[in-house]
Each structure stands twice: as structure tokens, then as C-alpha cells.
Design a protein around this motif. Structure first.
Motif, PDB file in Angstrom:
ATOM      1  N   TYR A   1       1.447  -2.768  -5.587  1.00 55.28           N
ATOM      2  CA  TYR A   1       2.809  -2.332  -6.181  1.00 55.28           C
ATOM      3  C   TYR A   1       3.096  -1.077  -6.551  1.00 55.28           C
ATOM      4  CZ  TYR A   1       2.387  -7.529  -7.045  1.00 55.28           C
ATOM      5  OH  TYR A   1       2.161  -8.909  -7.095  1.00 55.28           O
ATOM      6  N   SER A   2       1.866  -0.170  -6.474  1.00 58.23           N
ATOM      7  CA  SER A   2       2.120   1.113  -6.929  1.00 58.23           C
ATOM      8  C   SER A   2       1.428   2.030  -5.676  1.00 58.23           C
ATOM      9  CB  SER A   2       1.370   1.668  -8.117  1.00 58.23           C
ATOM     10  OG  SER A   2       0.133   1.185  -8.177  1.00 58.23           O
ATOM     11  N   ASN A   3       1.816   3.355  -5.747  1.00 58.10           N
ATOM     12  CA  ASN A   3       1.297   4.153  -4.743  1.00 58.10           C
ATOM     13  C   ASN A   3      -0.319   4.350  -4.399  1.00 58.10           C
ATOM     14  OD1 ASN A   3       3.631   5.090  -3.353  1.00 58.10           O
ATOM     15  ND2 ASN A   3       4.050   6.501  -4.915  1.00 58.10           N
ATOM     16  N   GLY A   4      -0.815   4.374  -3.347  1.00 59.84           N
ATOM     17  CA  GLY A   4      -2.322   4.557  -3.239  1.00 59.84           C
ATOM     18  C   GLY A   4      -2.747   3.530  -2.676  1.00 59.84           C
ATOM     19  N   ASP A   5      -4.025   3.449  -2.603  1.00 68.00           N
ATOM     20  CA  ASP A   5      -4.626   2.443  -1.914  1.00 68.00           C
ATOM     21  C   ASP A   5      -5.180   1.298  -2.709  1.00 68.00           C
ATOM     22  OD1 ASP A   5      -6.662   4.770   0.052  1.00 68.00           O
ATOM     23  OD2 ASP A   5      -4.648   4.388  -0.114  1.00 68.00           O
ATOM     24  N   LYS A   6      -5.348   0.229  -2.087  1.00 73.09           N
ATOM     25  CA  LYS A   6      -5.988  -0.893  -3.070  1.00 73.09           C
ATOM     26  C   LYS A   6      -6.939  -1.633  -2.098  1.00 73.09           C
ATOM     27  CE  LYS A   6      -4.783  -5.336  -5.202  1.00 73.09           C
ATOM     28  NZ  LYS A   6      -3.612  -6.264  -5.445  1.00 73.09           N
ATOM     29  N   GLU A   7      -8.055  -1.771  -2.599  1.00 75.24           N
ATOM     30  CA  GLU A   7      -9.106  -2.455  -1.543  1.00 75.24           C
ATOM     31  C   GLU A   7      -9.553  -3.731  -2.025  1.00 75.24           C
ATOM     32  OE1 GLU A   7     -12.429   0.397  -0.652  1.00 75.24           O
ATOM     33  OE2 GLU A   7     -13.784  -1.270  -0.654  1.00 75.24           O
ATOM     34  N   ASP A   8      -9.807  -4.587  -1.259  1.00 71.76           N
ATOM     35  CA  ASP A   8     -10.207  -6.046  -1.230  1.00 71.76           C
ATOM     36  C   ASP A   8     -11.082  -6.377  -0.166  1.00 71.76           C
ATOM     37  OD1 ASP A   8      -8.817  -9.365  -2.135  1.00 71.76           O
ATOM     38  OD2 ASP A   8     -11.022  -8.438  -2.260  1.00 71.76           O
ATOM     39  N   GLY A   9     -12.516  -6.258  -0.421  1.00 66.81           N
ATOM     40  CA  GLY A   9     -13.424  -6.458   0.401  1.00 66.81           C
ATOM     41  C   GLY A   9     -13.378  -5.669   1.836  1.00 66.81           C
ATOM     42  N   ARG A  10     -13.083  -6.140   3.019  1.00 65.68           N
ATOM     43  CA  ARG A  10     -12.985  -5.384   4.352  1.00 65.68           C
ATOM     44  C   ARG A  10     -11.251  -4.803   4.498  1.00 65.68           C
ATOM     45  NH1 ARG A  10     -13.024  -8.061   8.981  1.00 65.68           N
ATOM     46  NH2 ARG A  10     -12.720  -9.881   8.369  1.00 65.68           N
ATOM     47  N   PHE A  11     -10.668  -5.346   3.544  1.00 66.40           N
ATOM     48  CA  PHE A  11      -9.101  -4.974   3.557  1.00 66.40           C
ATOM     49  C   PHE A  11      -8.803  -3.843   2.544  1.00 66.40           C
ATOM     50  CE2 PHE A  11      -8.128  -8.330   6.182  1.00 66.40           C
ATOM     51  CZ  PHE A  11      -9.004  -9.586   6.203  1.00 66.40           C
ATOM     52  N   THR A  12      -8.003  -3.007   2.893  1.00 64.38           N
ATOM     53  CA  THR A  12      -7.483  -1.881   2.279  1.00 64.38           C
ATOM     54  C   THR A  12      -5.819  -1.790   2.396  1.00 64.38           C
ATOM     55  OG1 THR A  12      -9.224  -0.804   2.149  1.00 64.38           O
ATOM     56  CG2 THR A  12      -7.545   0.586   1.651  1.00 64.38           C
ATOM     57  N   ALA A  13      -5.197  -1.750   1.376  1.00 64.83           N
ATOM     58  CA  ALA A  13      -3.679  -1.758   1.610  1.00 64.83           C
ATOM     59  C   ALA A  13      -3.206  -0.341   1.026  1.00 64.83           C
ATOM     60  CB  ALA A  13      -2.911  -2.741   0.845  1.00 64.83           C
ATOM     61  N   GLN A  14      -2.421   0.255   1.628  1.00 60.02           N
ATOM     62  CA  GLN A  14      -1.974   1.678   1.477  1.00 60.02           C
ATOM     63  C   GLN A  14      -0.807   1.806   1.033  1.00 60.02           C
ATOM     64  OE1 GLN A  14      -3.710   3.821   4.782  1.00 60.02           O
ATOM     65  NE2 GLN A  14      -5.325   4.468   3.620  1.00 60.02           N
ATOM     66  N   LEU A  15      -0.019   2.437   0.124  1.00 62.44           N
ATOM     67  CA  LEU A  15       1.426   2.392  -0.016  1.00 62.44           C
ATOM     68  C   LEU A  15       1.696   3.863  -0.397  1.00 62.44           C
ATOM     69  CD1 LEU A  15       4.024   1.013  -0.706  1.00 62.44           C
ATOM     70  CD2 LEU A  15       3.337   0.648  -3.142  1.00 62.44           C
ATOM     71  N   ASN A  16       2.799   4.135   0.356  1.00 63.75           N
ATOM     72  CA  ASN A  16       3.431   5.410   0.200  1.00 63.75           C
ATOM     73  C   ASN A  16       4.914   5.207   0.105  1.00 63.75           C
ATOM     74  OD1 ASN A  16       4.505   8.232   0.585  1.00 63.75           O
ATOM     75  ND2 ASN A  16       2.866   8.750   1.661  1.00 63.75           N
ATOM     76  N   LYS A  17       5.440   5.304  -1.188  1.00 68.60           N
ATOM     77  CA  LYS A  17       6.880   5.058  -1.405  1.00 68.60           C
ATOM     78  C   LYS A  17       7.659   6.176  -0.926  1.00 68.60           C
ATOM     79  CE  LYS A  17       6.460   1.713  -5.094  1.00 68.60           C
ATOM     80  NZ  LYS A  17       7.052   1.401  -6.368  1.00 68.60           N
ATOM     81  N   ALA A  18       7.014   7.562  -0.981  1.00 69.49           N
ATOM     82  CA  ALA A  18       7.976   8.600  -0.511  1.00 69.49           C
ATOM     83  C   ALA A  18       8.230   8.322   0.879  1.00 69.49           C
ATOM     84  CB  ALA A  18       7.123   9.919  -0.972  1.00 69.49           C
ATOM     85  N   SER A  19       7.542   8.001   1.719  1.00 67.87           N
ATOM     86  CA  SER A  19       7.509   8.086   2.990  1.00 67.87           C
ATOM     87  C   SER A  19       7.904   6.709   3.330  1.00 67.87           C
ATOM     88  CB  SER A  19       6.121   8.340   3.947  1.00 67.87           C
ATOM     89  OG  SER A  19       5.804   9.647   3.549  1.00 67.87           O
ATOM     90  N   GLN A  20       7.977   5.650   2.556  1.00 66.12           N
ATOM     91  CA  GLN A  20       8.604   4.069   2.790  1.00 66.12           C
ATOM     92  C   GLN A  20       7.827   3.491   3.846  1.00 66.12           C
ATOM     93  OE1 GLN A  20      12.591   6.438   2.294  1.00 66.12           O
ATOM     94  NE2 GLN A  20      12.686   4.474   3.649  1.00 66.12           N
ATOM     95  N   TYR A  21       6.252   3.566   3.644  1.00 66.78           N
ATOM     96  CA  TYR A  21       5.447   2.825   4.451  1.00 66.78           C
ATOM     97  C   TYR A  21       4.336   2.164   3.523  1.00 66.78           C
ATOM     98  CZ  TYR A  21       1.445   5.885   4.885  1.00 66.78           C
ATOM     99  OH  TYR A  21       0.556   6.935   4.503  1.00 66.78           O
ATOM    100  N   VAL A  22       4.153   1.101   4.491  1.00 67.82           N
ATOM    101  CA  VAL A  22       2.878   0.440   3.799  1.00 67.82           C
ATOM    102  C   VAL A  22       1.638  -0.046   4.637  1.00 67.82           C
ATOM    103  CG1 VAL A  22       4.108  -1.802   3.515  1.00 67.82           C
ATOM    104  CG2 VAL A  22       1.933  -1.494   2.086  1.00 67.82           C
ATOM    105  N   SER A  23       0.669   0.145   4.953  1.00 66.88           N
ATOM    106  CA  SER A  23      -0.147  -0.060   5.791  1.00 66.88           C
ATOM    107  C   SER A  23      -1.538  -1.182   5.205  1.00 66.88           C
ATOM    108  CB  SER A  23      -0.869   1.176   6.442  1.00 66.88           C
ATOM    109  OG  SER A  23      -1.561   1.841   5.455  1.00 66.88           O
ATOM    110  N   LEU A  24      -1.977  -1.688   6.316  1.00 68.71           N
ATOM    111  CA  LEU A  24      -3.169  -2.473   6.123  1.00 68.71           C
ATOM    112  C   LEU A  24      -4.261  -2.039   7.085  1.00 68.71           C
ATOM    113  CD1 LEU A  24      -4.334  -5.035   4.446  1.00 68.71           C
ATOM    114  CD2 LEU A  24      -3.707  -6.369   6.758  1.00 68.71           C
TER     115      LEU A  24
END
Lengths: 112, 111
Positions: free
Chosen positions: B51-74
Motif C-alpha cells: 500500500y505504500s512506497n518501498g519494499d515489502k518482504e514475505d518469505g521468498r517474495f518481495t513486492a516493490q512499489l514506486n508510485k512516482a514512477s507508477q510501477y509495482v514489481s514482484l
């Protein structure tokens, strides 16, 4: 166990024969939704419901009806199915529209 | 222009490597972001929400959000053959929280 259930899981029917696909959730979720998924087209929303007695069209509502008389149930009705409604259907629910959705196991429908 | 875009793939990654999946979204008020995994013929399964900019980690998975650049990655670390699936990105756009789905990226992990 918290879950979304759908029935039937598989259905083969003929053009024009009315059918209902049931969906039920036991998580006390307010928001429920129906999707269809076709190869190359991704998930497309058919109808959704924000709460009991509140339903609205999604992106592809033609040929479908829904009702939300109880919070837990959200049946999908095909009054006169046609072959172009052959698809994989998913029901989903969430606490509210902004929250993550949880999906049922899917119903594979074939209309001959 | 689609509101949520993903590369359809397939993305082929060797077992044990890092798989990187990307999703871009249109310039609207974005609220929340979800990654789902879907095996062929099965229902989508939630992996991560962010929900917010930055990284969120859960086990082997990391979600990355960059609202300024409008992308989210896994990112999937130490990829396993069981990670082979289609990964769907979903974004709540706009003040009415409409959930928009990407078409999905097919990931293949090669032993």
C-alpha cells in the motif's frame, strides 16, 4: 475454514437453457464479484455487489444477472446461455472494495 | 492504453535464480496493489499486497512499489519449479477503488 465456494465446478449445457451458478462466502465480506476468464483476455468483471441488495454492472454484464439477497450468497444467473458464454467463471469476495479479493475455485461452463 | 500493463511473457528463469515481474499502471489516484499467482485452470491466489512506497518482504517474495514512477514489481528469490505459474497484478485505481487487473505474466522456472 474461511473460503469462497462455487457450484457447480463443471457444467455442460445447451443454448437457451437457464442456469444458475451459486457462490457463497463464510468470511462476512461485504464485497462480492463475478469474473469470467478467457484465453488471452484475462479476468473480466461481470457484476459486483458492494453489500446486500446493492449490485452493479462490471465490464461485461450482457447476458448475465445477479442478486444479493443475503450477505453470504451471490448467485450468477444466465437466463438464456449462448456459446459465447463458454468460459471459466470465478466468484470473489473481500471485506470492502478496496481490499484484497479471495477467489472461489472456479466454474468451467460449456454452452453447446 | 491499458490501465494496468504486464509483459505477457513467458519469462523463463533458471531454478534458484531471482525472478522479477513488473507491472505499470496509469496515472490516477492509486490506492492499493496486489500480486496474485494463478496455476493453469485454477483460481487466483493472493501472494502479496502493498500500500505504500518501498519494499515489502514475505518469505521468498518481495513486492516493490514506486508510485512516482507508477510501477509495482514482484521479486521471487530462490525460484522453484513450483513457482511456474501466471502472475497477475491488480491495482485499485481512482477514488472509487475500482480494481483493475493486468493480463498476467507467465513465469517458467527451468530445473
Amino acid at each position: 475454514e474461511a473460503q469462497v465456494t462455487q457450484n457447480p465446478r463443471y457444467l455442460i449445457t445447451v443454448t437457451g437453457k437457464k442456469l444458475t451458478v451459486t457462490c457463497s462466502q463464510n468470511m462476512n465480506h461485504e464485497y462480492m464479484s463475478w469474473y469470467r476468464q478467457d484465453p488471452g483476455l484475462g479476468l473480466r468483471q461481470i457484476y459486483y455487489s458492494m453489500n446486500v441488495e446493492v449490485t452493479d454492472k462490471g465490464d461485461v454484464p450482457e447476458g448475465y444477472k445477479v442478486s444479493r439477497k443475503e450477505k453470504r450468497n451471490f448467485p450468477l444467473i444466465l437466463e438464456s446461455p449462448s456459446p459465447n458464454q463458454t468460459s471459466l467463471y470465478f466468484c470473489a469476495s473481500s471485506l470492502a472494495r478496496k481490499n484484497e479479493q479471495f477467489f472461489g475455485p472456479g466454474t468451467r461452463l460449456t454452452v453447446l | 492504453q491499458k490501465e494496468v500493463e504486464q509483459n505477457s511473457g513467458p519469462l523463463s528463469v533458471p531454478e534458484g535464480a531471482i525472478a522479477s515481474l513488473n507491472c505499470t499502471y496509469s496515472d490516477r489516484v492509486s490506492q492499493s496493489f496486489f500480486w496474485y499467482r494463478q496455476y493453469s485452470g485454477k483460481s487466483p491466489e493472493l501472494i502479496m499486497s502493498i500500500y505504500s512506497n518501498g519494499d515489502k518482504e514475505d518469505g521468498r517474495f518481495t513486492a516493490q512499489l514506486n508510485k512516482a514512477s507508477q510501477y509495482v514489481s514482484l521479486l521471487i528469490r530462490d525460484s522453484q519449479p513450483s513457482d511456474s505459474a501466471t502472475y497477475l497484478c491488480a491495482v485499485n485505481l481512482g477514488s472509487n477503488y475500482q480494481l483493475i487487473w493486468g493480463a498476467g505474466t507467465k513465469l517458467i522456472i527451468k530445473p
